[in-house]
Scaffold this motif. Structure first.
Motif, PDB file in Angstrom:
ATOM      1  N   TYR A  33      72.241 -40.522  21.800  1.00  0.00           N
ATOM      2  CA  TYR A  33      73.015 -41.021  20.672  1.00  0.00           C
ATOM      3  C   TYR A  33      74.020 -42.044  21.171  1.00  0.00           C
ATOM      4  O   TYR A  33      74.367 -42.066  22.358  1.00  0.00           O
ATOM      5  CB  TYR A  33      73.715 -39.875  19.922  1.00  0.00           C
ATOM      6  CG  TYR A  33      75.017 -39.449  20.534  1.00  0.00           C
ATOM      7  CD1 TYR A  33      76.225 -39.829  19.956  1.00  0.00           C
ATOM      8  CD2 TYR A  33      75.057 -38.700  21.700  1.00  0.00           C
ATOM      9  CE1 TYR A  33      77.431 -39.455  20.524  1.00  0.00           C
ATOM     10  CE2 TYR A  33      76.250 -38.324  22.268  1.00  0.00           C
ATOM     11  CZ  TYR A  33      77.442 -38.702  21.682  1.00  0.00           C
ATOM     12  OH  TYR A  33      78.631 -38.349  22.244  1.00  0.00           O
ATOM     13  N   THR A  34      74.455 -42.901  20.267  1.00  0.00           N
ATOM     14  CA  THR A  34      75.499 -43.868  20.590  1.00  0.00           C
ATOM     15  C   THR A  34      76.484 -43.908  19.432  1.00  0.00           C
ATOM     16  O   THR A  34      76.111 -43.688  18.279  1.00  0.00           O
ATOM     17  CB  THR A  34      74.933 -45.287  20.819  1.00  0.00           C
ATOM     18  OG1 THR A  34      74.288 -45.726  19.622  1.00  0.00           O
ATOM     19  CG2 THR A  34      73.968 -45.334  21.987  1.00  0.00           C
ATOM     20  N   ILE A  35      77.732 -44.186  19.766  1.00  0.00           N
ATOM     21  CA  ILE A  35      78.766 -44.411  18.755  1.00  0.00           C
ATOM     22  C   ILE A  35      79.433 -45.733  19.097  1.00  0.00           C
ATOM     23  O   ILE A  35      79.833 -45.969  20.240  1.00  0.00           O
ATOM     24  CB  ILE A  35      79.814 -43.278  18.739  1.00  0.00           C
ATOM     25  CG1 ILE A  35      79.171 -41.975  18.283  1.00  0.00           C
ATOM     26  CG2 ILE A  35      80.983 -43.651  17.835  1.00  0.00           C
ATOM     27  CD1 ILE A  35      80.110 -40.781  18.269  1.00  0.00           C
ATOM     28  N   LYS A  77      80.608 -43.506   9.611  1.00  0.00           N
ATOM     29  CA  LYS A  77      81.735 -42.569   9.437  1.00  0.00           C
ATOM     30  C   LYS A  77      82.337 -42.759   8.055  1.00  0.00           C
ATOM     31  O   LYS A  77      82.581 -43.889   7.635  1.00  0.00           O
ATOM     32  CB  LYS A  77      82.784 -42.819  10.518  1.00  0.00           C
ATOM     33  CG  LYS A  77      83.840 -41.738  10.588  1.00  0.00           C
ATOM     34  CD  LYS A  77      84.893 -42.049  11.638  1.00  0.00           C
ATOM     35  CE  LYS A  77      84.354 -41.846  13.021  1.00  0.00           C
ATOM     36  NZ  LYS A  77      85.406 -41.939  14.045  1.00  0.00           N
ATOM     37  N   TRP A 112      79.865 -38.006   8.771  1.00  0.00           N
ATOM     38  CA  TRP A 112      78.996 -39.171   8.893  1.00  0.00           C
ATOM     39  C   TRP A 112      77.981 -39.154   7.764  1.00  0.00           C
ATOM     40  O   TRP A 112      77.399 -38.123   7.463  1.00  0.00           O
ATOM     41  CB  TRP A 112      78.251 -39.140  10.227  1.00  0.00           C
ATOM     42  CG  TRP A 112      79.141 -39.106  11.428  1.00  0.00           C
ATOM     43  CD1 TRP A 112      79.694 -38.000  12.004  1.00  0.00           C
ATOM     44  CD2 TRP A 112      79.588 -40.214  12.187  1.00  0.00           C
ATOM     45  NE1 TRP A 112      80.459 -38.368  13.092  1.00  0.00           N
ATOM     46  CE2 TRP A 112      80.409 -39.727  13.228  1.00  0.00           C
ATOM     47  CE3 TRP A 112      79.362 -41.592  12.096  1.00  0.00           C
ATOM     48  CZ2 TRP A 112      81.004 -40.559  14.162  1.00  0.00           C
ATOM     49  CZ3 TRP A 112      79.966 -42.414  13.038  1.00  0.00           C
ATOM     50  CH2 TRP A 112      80.782 -41.905  14.055  1.00  0.00           C
ATOM     51  N   ASP A 144      80.069 -46.549  13.518  1.00  0.00           N
ATOM     52  CA  ASP A 144      78.617 -46.410  13.419  1.00  0.00           C
ATOM     53  C   ASP A 144      78.095 -45.485  14.507  1.00  0.00           C
ATOM     54  O   ASP A 144      78.533 -45.558  15.656  1.00  0.00           O
ATOM     55  CB  ASP A 144      77.925 -47.769  13.552  1.00  0.00           C
ATOM     56  CG  ASP A 144      78.282 -48.711  12.420  1.00  0.00           C
ATOM     57  OD1 ASP A 144      78.298 -48.258  11.260  1.00  0.00           O
ATOM     58  OD2 ASP A 144      78.570 -49.894  12.690  1.00  0.00           O
ATOM     59  N   MET A 145      77.143 -44.644  14.127  1.00  0.00           N
ATOM     60  CA  MET A 145      76.492 -43.768  15.093  1.00  0.00           C
ATOM     61  C   MET A 145      74.985 -43.891  14.900  1.00  0.00           C
ATOM     62  O   MET A 145      74.500 -44.035  13.776  1.00  0.00           O
ATOM     63  CB  MET A 145      76.920 -42.300  14.911  1.00  0.00           C
ATOM     64  CG  MET A 145      76.196 -41.346  15.861  1.00  0.00           C
ATOM     65  SD  MET A 145      76.856 -39.661  15.984  1.00  0.00           S
ATOM     66  CE  MET A 145      76.812 -39.072  14.323  1.00  0.00           C
ATOM     67  N   ILE A 202      82.735 -38.012  17.979  1.00  0.00           N
ATOM     68  CA  ILE A 202      81.709 -37.544  17.044  1.00  0.00           C
ATOM     69  C   ILE A 202      82.301 -36.611  15.986  1.00  0.00           C
ATOM     70  O   ILE A 202      81.698 -36.399  14.941  1.00  0.00           O
ATOM     71  CB  ILE A 202      80.539 -36.864  17.804  1.00  0.00           C
ATOM     72  CG1 ILE A 202      79.278 -36.848  16.937  1.00  0.00           C
ATOM     73  CG2 ILE A 202      80.911 -35.464  18.250  1.00  0.00           C
ATOM     74  CD1 ILE A 202      78.034 -36.418  17.665  1.00  0.00           C
TER      75      ILE A 202
END
Length: 157
Positions: free
Chosen positions: A126-128, A156, A45, A132-133, A41
């Motif tokens: 949250y996801t990465i 990102k 972003w 992309d997040m 993270i």
């Protein structure tokens, strides 16, 4: 004989002075370097979309309300602080639901916790995936609509 005694006394005194200078002039140890933060993270972003979560609909595109919203950049720094850039109107709007202005962050077990300046905190899923997040936010109220669940999509940069 007296001369030998005076010479060894002078030699002993000189050796003591040299040793005291050597030990007194050692380098100070540098402060330990904090461990590097390798969390994915940690990056800048850019917000690319505000999408409705499954089963929700957005009554209006947030870009209609805030022209620069998709210029907003969030920088998750290695020192666990969060910086914002490029759209103060979006910061003001989003900050009502997601504390992003002057916040600190922490990730744990798939959750992102943001703590504001007043130590109020909110936790989000949250996801990465690659660059992309997605941050899942519950109960955002847009003007003229009931609360909806949304996904903040970021890329990102």
């Amino acid at each position: 004989m007296k001369r030998t005694y005076a010479l060894s006394k002078a030699s002993l005194l000189a050796m003591f002075m040299i040793l005291s200078v050597v030990f007194a002039c050692k380098d100070d140890d540098d402060e330990p370097t904090p461990p590097a933060n390798n969390d994915p993270i940690v990056a800048t972003w850019q917000l690319t979309a505000v999408a409705p979560a499954t089963g929700s609909t957005l009554p209006i595109d947030p870009a209609v309300l805030i022209k620069c919203i998709y210029s907003l950049k969030l920088t998750f720094k290695a020192d666990y602080t969060l910086a914002t850039a490029d759209c103060q109107d979006a910061v003001t709007f989003i900050n009502a639901y997601v504390p992003i202005s002057g916040s600190t962050w922490e990730v744990k077990d798939g959750n992102l916790t943001l703590k504001d300046k007043n130590n109020g905190s909110k936790t989000f899923k949250y996801t990465i995936s690659g660059s992309d997040m997605q941050i899942f936010v519950d109960d955002i109220t847009l003007p003229g609509s009931p609360a909806v669940d949304v996904i903040l999509k970021l890329k990102k940069v």
